[in-house]
Design a protein around this motif. Structure first.
Motif, PDB file in Angstrom:
ATOM      1  N   LEU A  74      33.489  -5.178  19.993  1.00 56.76           N
ATOM      2  CA  LEU A  74      32.198  -5.315  20.692  1.00 56.76           C
ATOM      3  C   LEU A  74      31.160  -4.350  20.141  1.00 56.76           C
ATOM      4  O   LEU A  74      29.983  -4.692  19.979  1.00 56.76           O
ATOM      5  N   GLY A  75      31.591  -3.131  19.809  1.00 54.83           N
ATOM      6  CA  GLY A  75      30.674  -2.106  19.325  1.00 54.83           C
ATOM      7  C   GLY A  75      30.132  -2.358  17.928  1.00 54.83           C
ATOM      8  O   GLY A  75      29.268  -1.603  17.458  1.00 54.83           O
ATOM      9  N   ASP A  76      30.621  -3.394  17.269  1.00 54.35           N
ATOM     10  CA  ASP A  76      30.119  -3.716  15.931  1.00 54.35           C
ATOM     11  C   ASP A  76      28.833  -4.529  15.980  1.00 54.35           C
ATOM     12  O   ASP A  76      28.218  -4.773  14.939  1.00 54.35           O
ATOM     13  N   SER A  77      28.434  -4.959  17.162  1.00 55.32           N
ATOM     14  CA  SER A  77      27.181  -5.697  17.291  1.00 55.32           C
ATOM     15  C   SER A  77      26.029  -4.814  16.807  1.00 55.32           C
ATOM     16  O   SER A  77      25.824  -3.714  17.316  1.00 55.32           O
ATOM     17  N   ALA A  78      25.296  -5.316  15.824  1.00 55.89           N
ATOM     18  CA  ALA A  78      24.235  -4.533  15.178  1.00 55.89           C
ATOM     19  C   ALA A  78      23.582  -5.420  14.127  1.00 55.89           C
ATOM     20  O   ALA A  78      23.997  -6.563  13.918  1.00 55.89           O
ATOM     21  N   VAL A  79      22.574  -4.866  13.451  1.00 58.27           N
ATOM     22  CA  VAL A  79      21.992  -5.524  12.272  1.00 58.27           C
ATOM     23  C   VAL A  79      22.550  -4.833  11.035  1.00 58.27           C
ATOM     24  O   VAL A  79      22.507  -3.601  10.932  1.00 58.27           O
ATOM     25  N   TYR A  80      23.088  -5.627  10.126  1.00 59.69           N
ATOM     26  CA  TYR A  80      23.650  -5.094   8.884  1.00 59.69           C
ATOM     27  C   TYR A  80      22.647  -5.366   7.769  1.00 59.69           C
ATOM     28  O   TYR A  80      22.323  -6.513   7.459  1.00 59.69           O
ATOM     29  N   LEU A  81      22.169  -4.268   7.185  1.00 62.55           N
ATOM     30  CA  LEU A  81      21.114  -4.333   6.172  1.00 62.55           C
ATOM     31  C   LEU A  81      21.678  -4.009   4.791  1.00 62.55           C
ATOM     32  O   LEU A  81      22.463  -3.075   4.642  1.00 62.55           O
ATOM     33  N   CYS A  82      21.229  -4.749   3.828  1.00 56.45           N
ATOM     34  CA  CYS A  82      21.556  -4.466   2.437  1.00 56.45           C
ATOM     35  C   CYS A  82      20.280  -3.964   1.753  1.00 56.45           C
ATOM     36  O   CYS A  82      19.177  -4.460   2.041  1.00 56.45           O
ATOM     37  N   ALA A  83      20.413  -2.987   0.882  1.00 54.77           N
ATOM     38  CA  ALA A  83      19.276  -2.470   0.130  1.00 54.77           C
ATOM     39  C   ALA A  83      19.694  -2.272  -1.318  1.00 54.77           C
ATOM     40  O   ALA A  83      20.893  -2.150  -1.623  1.00 54.77           O
TER      41      ALA A  83
END
Lengths: 111, 116
Positions: B84-93
């Motif tokens: 559940l705690g992995d809910s987030a926005v994953y950004l690549c740069a």
């Protein structure tokens, strides 16, 4: 530990009302300080990089300045399209390359 | 010049399921980063690649997260199993290494992950 604190957390302005956002930082040797703009649902968009105290950069209504402890993002005569979250980040010397971000300032410009 | 491309843009999964994110960096950029951004926070680095080598993965939760960058171009970030705690926005740069001063990192649009 490198740290970035941005203030205020949120700022509401009227169109044309100039103001400044603050970014205070502690870092073990500054390699660069970066300003990004982030719109809802989008990734951070690069605005400026500052490298040394006294440096200033401008882009349209935005001007970024840097001292040894903080950076300011000055917004002159803002427009509603300037509404966004502004993120500040530092990159330390030593080859790590990672950016350490603040939590951002959410700017709202009302027409 | 095309920017950083990420897919999918959104992903909703049940906890304990696996999930993968894909990133294509800006052409010619040899350094690739994966960041995670929680709601109301700034992005935090998970892993950095120089070409195909992971040179900084100290913040990657290795029990459930893995990443690869085959051939030094595209990259995949995987979570298995998701919590559940992995809910987030994953950004690549990505950035072009070798500049005299701080290398500017350019971000993709991110993948918004929701774990139910």
């Amino acid at each position: 530990e490198d740290q970035v604190t941005q203030s205020p957390e949120a700022l509401r302005l009227q169109e044309g009302e100039s103001s400044s956002l603050n970014c205070s930082y502690t870092v073990s040797g500054l390699r660069g300080l970066f300003w990004y703009r982030q719109d809802p649902g989008k990734g951070p968009e690069f605005l400026f990089t500052l490298y040394s105290a006294g440096e200033e950069k401008e882009k349209e209504r935005l001007k970024a300045t840097l001292t040894k402890k903080e950076s300011f993002l000055h917004i002159t005569a803002p427009k509603p399209e300037d509404s966004a979250t502004y993120l500040c980040a530092v990159q330390a010397q030593g080859g790590s390359e990672k950016l350490v971000f603040g939590k951002g300032t959410k700017l709202t410009v009302n027409p | 010049e095309a920017g950083v491309v990420q897919s999918p843009r959104y992903k909703i999964i049940e906890k304990k399921q696996p999930v993968a994110f894909w990133c294509n960096p800006i052409s010619g950029h040899n350094t690739l980063y994966w960041y995670r951004q929680n709601l109301g926070q700034g992005p935090e680095l998970l892993i950095r690649y120089e070409n195909e080598e992971a040179v900084d993965d100290s913040q990657l939760p290795k029990d459930r997260f893995s990443a690869e960058r085959l051939k030094g171009v595209d990259s995949t970030l995987k979570i298995q199993p998701a919590e559940l705690g992995d809910s987030a926005v994953y950004l690549c740069a990505s950035s072009r290494r070798g500049q005299a001063q701080g290398d500017t990192q350019y971000f993709g649009p991110g993948t918004r992950l929701t774990v139910l």
